[in-house]
Design a protein around this motif. Structure first.
Motif, PDB file in Angstrom:
ATOM      1  N   GLU A   1      41.448  32.316  48.560  1.00 52.70           N
ATOM      2  CA  GLU A   1      42.180  31.923  47.363  1.00 52.70           C
ATOM      3  C   GLU A   1      41.588  30.652  46.769  1.00 52.70           C
ATOM      4  O   GLU A   1      41.018  29.830  47.480  1.00 52.70           O
ATOM      5  CB  GLU A   1      43.659  31.752  47.677  1.00 52.70           C
ATOM      6  N   ASP A   2      41.711  30.526  45.461  1.00 54.28           N
ATOM      7  CA  ASP A   2      41.217  29.391  44.683  1.00 54.28           C
ATOM      8  C   ASP A   2      39.687  29.329  44.662  1.00 54.28           C
ATOM      9  O   ASP A   2      39.101  28.272  44.482  1.00 54.28           O
ATOM     10  CB  ASP A   2      41.816  28.082  45.179  1.00 54.28           C
ATOM     11  N   GLN A   3      39.044  30.475  44.829  1.00 56.57           N
ATOM     12  CA  GLN A   3      37.592  30.564  44.785  1.00 56.57           C
ATOM     13  C   GLN A   3      37.196  31.236  43.467  1.00 56.57           C
ATOM     14  O   GLN A   3      37.847  32.180  43.023  1.00 56.57           O
ATOM     15  CB  GLN A   3      37.104  31.398  45.970  1.00 56.57           C
ATOM     16  N   ASN A   4      36.141  30.758  42.826  1.00 58.98           N
ATOM     17  CA  ASN A   4      35.658  31.367  41.589  1.00 58.98           C
ATOM     18  C   ASN A   4      34.777  32.559  41.918  1.00 58.98           C
ATOM     19  O   ASN A   4      33.938  32.494  42.822  1.00 58.98           O
ATOM     20  CB  ASN A   4      34.854  30.358  40.768  1.00 58.98           C
ATOM     21  N   VAL A   5      34.976  33.657  41.166  1.00 55.53           N
ATOM     22  CA  VAL A   5      34.198  34.870  41.385  1.00 55.53           C
ATOM     23  C   VAL A   5      33.764  35.474  40.061  1.00 55.53           C
ATOM     24  O   VAL A   5      34.405  35.281  39.030  1.00 55.53           O
ATOM     25  CB  VAL A   5      34.990  35.931  42.188  1.00 55.53           C
ATOM     26  N   GLU A   6      32.673  36.207  40.127  1.00 53.25           N
ATOM     27  CA  GLU A   6      32.248  37.065  39.027  1.00 53.25           C
ATOM     28  C   GLU A   6      32.320  38.483  39.562  1.00 53.25           C
ATOM     29  O   GLU A   6      31.820  38.761  40.655  1.00 53.25           O
ATOM     30  CB  GLU A   6      30.823  36.742  38.594  1.00 53.25           C
ATOM     31  N   THR A   7      32.941  39.363  38.802  1.00 54.61           N
ATOM     32  CA  THR A   7      33.149  40.738  39.214  1.00 54.61           C
ATOM     33  C   THR A   7      32.447  41.685  38.260  1.00 54.61           C
ATOM     34  O   THR A   7      32.547  41.520  37.053  1.00 54.61           O
ATOM     35  CB  THR A   7      34.652  41.071  39.222  1.00 54.61           C
ATOM     36  N   ILE A   8      31.765  42.659  38.805  1.00 52.62           N
ATOM     37  CA  ILE A   8      31.213  43.763  38.027  1.00 52.62           C
ATOM     38  C   ILE A   8      31.851  45.028  38.571  1.00 52.62           C
ATOM     39  O   ILE A   8      31.827  45.274  39.781  1.00 52.62           O
ATOM     40  CB  ILE A   8      29.677  43.839  38.148  1.00 52.62           C
ATOM     41  N   GLY A   9      32.466  45.806  37.687  1.00 51.72           N
ATOM     42  CA  GLY A   9      33.120  47.016  38.148  1.00 51.72           C
ATOM     43  C   GLY A   9      33.666  47.851  37.012  1.00 51.72           C
ATOM     44  O   GLY A   9      33.542  47.504  35.838  1.00 51.72           O
ATOM     45  N   LYS A  10      34.293  48.952  37.396  1.00 52.02           N
ATOM     46  CA  LYS A  10      34.818  49.920  36.439  1.00 52.02           C
ATOM     47  C   LYS A  10      36.287  49.632  36.160  1.00 52.02           C
ATOM     48  O   LYS A  10      37.079  49.435  37.082  1.00 52.02           O
ATOM     49  CB  LYS A  10      34.663  51.322  36.998  1.00 52.02           C
ATOM     50  N   VAL A  11      36.642  49.617  34.880  1.00 53.78           N
ATOM     51  CA  VAL A  11      38.031  49.421  34.470  1.00 53.78           C
ATOM     52  C   VAL A  11      38.783  50.739  34.685  1.00 53.78           C
ATOM     53  O   VAL A  11      38.307  51.802  34.278  1.00 53.78           O
ATOM     54  CB  VAL A  11      38.129  48.997  32.993  1.00 53.78           C
ATOM     55  N   THR A  12      39.931  50.650  35.354  1.00 56.55           N
ATOM     56  CA  THR A  12      40.777  51.818  35.577  1.00 56.55           C
ATOM     57  C   THR A  12      42.222  51.460  35.229  1.00 56.55           C
ATOM     58  O   THR A  12      42.543  50.292  35.011  1.00 56.55           O
ATOM     59  CB  THR A  12      40.719  52.303  37.039  1.00 56.55           C
ATOM     60  N   LYS A  13      43.052  52.469  35.218  1.00 54.47           N
ATOM     61  CA  LYS A  13      44.476  52.250  34.970  1.00 54.47           C
ATOM     62  C   LYS A  13      45.242  52.854  36.143  1.00 54.47           C
ATOM     63  O   LYS A  13      45.010  54.002  36.518  1.00 54.47           O
ATOM     64  CB  LYS A  13      44.886  52.914  33.656  1.00 54.47           C
ATOM     65  N   TYR A  14      46.145  52.059  36.727  1.00 53.58           N
ATOM     66  CA  TYR A  14      46.946  52.500  37.867  1.00 53.58           C
ATOM     67  C   TYR A  14      48.367  52.028  37.647  1.00 53.58           C
ATOM     68  O   TYR A  14      48.596  50.827  37.453  1.00 53.58           O
ATOM     69  CB  TYR A  14      46.360  51.918  39.166  1.00 53.58           C
ATOM     70  N   LYS A  15      49.297  52.945  37.648  1.00 55.51           N
ATOM     71  CA  LYS A  15      50.714  52.634  37.408  1.00 55.51           C
ATOM     72  C   LYS A  15      50.897  51.790  36.147  1.00 55.51           C
ATOM     73  O   LYS A  15      51.538  50.749  36.167  1.00 55.51           O
ATOM     74  CB  LYS A  15      51.340  51.946  38.617  1.00 55.51           C
ATOM     75  N   ASP A  16      50.289  52.240  35.059  1.00 56.50           N
ATOM     76  CA  ASP A  16      50.372  51.593  33.741  1.00 56.50           C
ATOM     77  C   ASP A  16      49.798  50.177  33.697  1.00 56.50           C
ATOM     78  O   ASP A  16      50.091  49.428  32.775  1.00 56.50           O
ATOM     79  CB  ASP A  16      51.817  51.586  33.215  1.00 56.50           C
TER      80      ASP A  16
END
Length: 104
Positions: free
Chosen positions: A77-92
């Motif tokens: 927690e409280d760590q900076n991250v860069e994320t590469i990934g696919k956008v999805t929708k789950y439970k609205d």
């Protein structure tokens, strides 16, 4: 011959191009099934048997990131991250299924 080389270069560049960057507030339903890049600060990490559920936030909003536990990356927690990934929708709710997470 030159046409073949040109075609190969176009295919190579399109497959290796970098995912577009979005602030979290700009991630919307139009991006579902798209691969994107975003940055944020880890607010919460929930470990499950096969995945990590990570909530990241930036100055604009927050989003859930799903990371399969095959990653050996140590996250906290409280760590900076860069994320590469696919956008999805789950439970609205929109979320990102991470292909890569980098820390800094």
């Amino acid at each position: 011959f030159i046409s073949l080389i040109g075609t190969w270069i176009i295919i190579y560049v399109s497959e290796t191009g970098e995912a577009p960057f979005y602030e979290i507030k700009d991630i919307n339903e139009d991006l579902v099934d798209s691969t994107i890049r975003t940055k944020g600060n880890i607010e919460r990490i929930t470990d499950a048997p096969t995945i990590k559920i990570i909530t990241i936030s930036d100055s604009s909003s927050k989003i859930t990131v799903i990371l399969f536990n095959e990653s050996t990356l140590e996250l906290k927690e409280d760590q900076n991250v860069e994320t590469i990934g696919k956008v999805t929708k789950y439970k609205d709710q929109l979320e990102i299924i991470a292909d890569q997470i980098k820390t800094w």
